[in-house]
Design a protein around this motif. Structure first.
Motif, PDB file in Angstrom:
ATOM      1  N   VAL A 101      -0.816   5.688  -8.313  1.00 13.92           N
ATOM      2  CA  VAL A 101      -0.530   4.781  -7.830  1.00 13.92           C
ATOM      3  C   VAL A 101      -1.635   4.756  -6.901  1.00 13.92           C
ATOM      4  N   ASN A 103      -4.556   2.315  -4.305  1.00 10.24           N
ATOM      5  CA  ASN A 103      -4.299   0.331  -3.699  1.00 10.24           C
ATOM      6  C   ASN A 103      -6.144   0.207  -3.577  1.00 10.24           C
ATOM      7  N   THR A 114       3.889  -0.002  -4.125  1.00  6.95           N
ATOM      8  CA  THR A 114       4.226   0.057  -5.328  1.00  6.95           C
ATOM      9  C   THR A 114       4.587   1.398  -5.688  1.00  6.95           C
ATOM     10  N   SER A 142      -4.352  -8.014 -11.548  1.00  5.51           N
ATOM     11  CA  SER A 142      -3.281  -7.752 -10.741  1.00  5.51           C
ATOM     12  C   SER A 142      -3.951  -6.118 -10.391  1.00  5.51           C
ATOM     13  N   ALA A 143      -4.057  -5.665 -11.996  1.00  2.00           N
ATOM     14  CA  ALA A 143      -3.477  -4.538 -12.064  1.00  2.00           C
ATOM     15  C   ALA A 143      -4.635  -3.654 -12.772  1.00  2.00           C
ATOM     16  N   VAL A 162       3.631  -4.588 -14.267  1.00  2.51           N
ATOM     17  CA  VAL A 162       3.010  -5.685 -13.624  1.00  2.51           C
ATOM     18  C   VAL A 162       1.943  -6.605 -14.632  1.00  2.51           C
ATOM     19  N   SER A 165      -2.223  -7.481 -16.256  1.00  2.00           N
ATOM     20  CA  SER A 165      -2.149  -6.026 -15.709  1.00  2.00           C
ATOM     21  C   SER A 165      -3.509  -5.760 -17.556  1.00  2.00           C
ATOM     22  N   ILE A 182      -4.537  -1.040  -8.435  1.00  2.00           N
ATOM     23  CA  ILE A 182      -3.958  -1.919  -8.179  1.00  2.00           C
ATOM     24  C   ILE A 182      -4.878  -3.111  -7.627  1.00  2.00           C
ATOM     25  N   PHE A 186      -2.705  -8.726  -7.471  1.00  2.00           N
ATOM     26  CA  PHE A 186      -1.191  -8.430  -7.205  1.00  2.00           C
ATOM     27  C   PHE A 186      -0.103  -9.347  -6.227  1.00  2.00           C
TER      28      PHE A 186
END
Length: 248
Positions: A101, A103, A114, A142-143, A162, A165, A182, A186
């Protein structure tokens, strides 16, 4: 030999010889020549301008205009997508998905929070932190779920979490691990009801849309410019989770 004194000289100067000296100043022919040349240049410029006006009013410059005109955009040719071979791989359960994950926004701590939410939902979080340079602050949705061909099904499953996404398959990647980038749009993971609906769509993805390509400038116009297949939109859901360290 006589000695002559010109009148008006007061006898101050004496001139010997049989002829009077030339008392007027010699003519300055340089100025006359320069004036003549300048007149010729001015007349030439006037004549050239008049000739151009005649061409414009007669429309003699149409040929040049056509020759220098920018080429018109070539028409777009719709190419049907390649039919998928076989059915898409079934979606794995969250426990079967290993993810990183990242950012990709300027908001601090988003990767950790997240990642914790994904972990609560049963996903295996390998690591979290700031997005790599190619994606940092460059993900508007959003992703963005990035995976290799072997992780395509896992990417679709992660995308169900998500809403909004997008799944991107990188042919150079190996393994089934997926990266969740992300993006700036988001807000939170999708809720259970939205996840359930998204899984139905992700399990049966719609066929790719027709691709519009522009014929290349090769002789005969048979060549076609390459076109990228549209990215797959993955619906998703809302909820919460926990685990990780600080980011951004």
């Amino acid at each position: 030999m006589s000695m002559l004194t010109p009148s008006g000289m007061g006898g101050k100067y004496r001139v010997t010889g049989k002829q009077y000296p030339r008392m007027r100043r010699p003519r300055r022919r340089g100025r006359v020549v320069a004036a003549v040349l300048a007149s010729v240049v001015v007349l030439g410029l006037f004549g050239y301008g008049a000739l151009q006006l005649v061409h414009v009013f007669r429309g003699d410059d149409k040929g040049d205009t056509k020759a220098n005109a920018a080429p018109q955009d070539r028409p777009c040719v719709t190419v049907p997508p390649t039919a998928p071979t076989g059915k898409p791989a079934p979606l794995p359960q969250p426990a079967g998905v290993t993810m990183n994950v990242y950012n990709a926004t300027a908001r601090g701590g988003l990767a950790k929070s997240t990642a914790d939410e994904f972990a609560k939902r049963g996903f295996k979080v390998n690591k979290f932190g700031n997005a790599p340079d190619p994606y940092d602050k460059k993900v508007g949705q959003s992703a963005l779920i990035v995976a290799g061909p072997a992780g395509e099904a896992a990417a679709r499953e992660a995308g169900t979490q998500v809403a909004g996404s997008t799944v991107k398959i990188d042919p150079k990647r190996t393994g089934k691990t997926v990266d969740v980038m992300i993006g700036s749009a988001f807000t939170a993971l999708a809720g259970p009801a939205d996840v359930a609906k998204a899984r139905v769509v992700a399990a049966n993805p719609p066929p790719p849309k027709p691709v519009c390509v522009t014929p290349s400038a090769t002789p005969g116009g048979k060549g076609k410019a390459g076109a990228k297949a549209p990215a797959t939109k993955a619906p998703a859901a809302k909820d919460k989770a926990a685990k990780g360290a600080a980011d951004h």
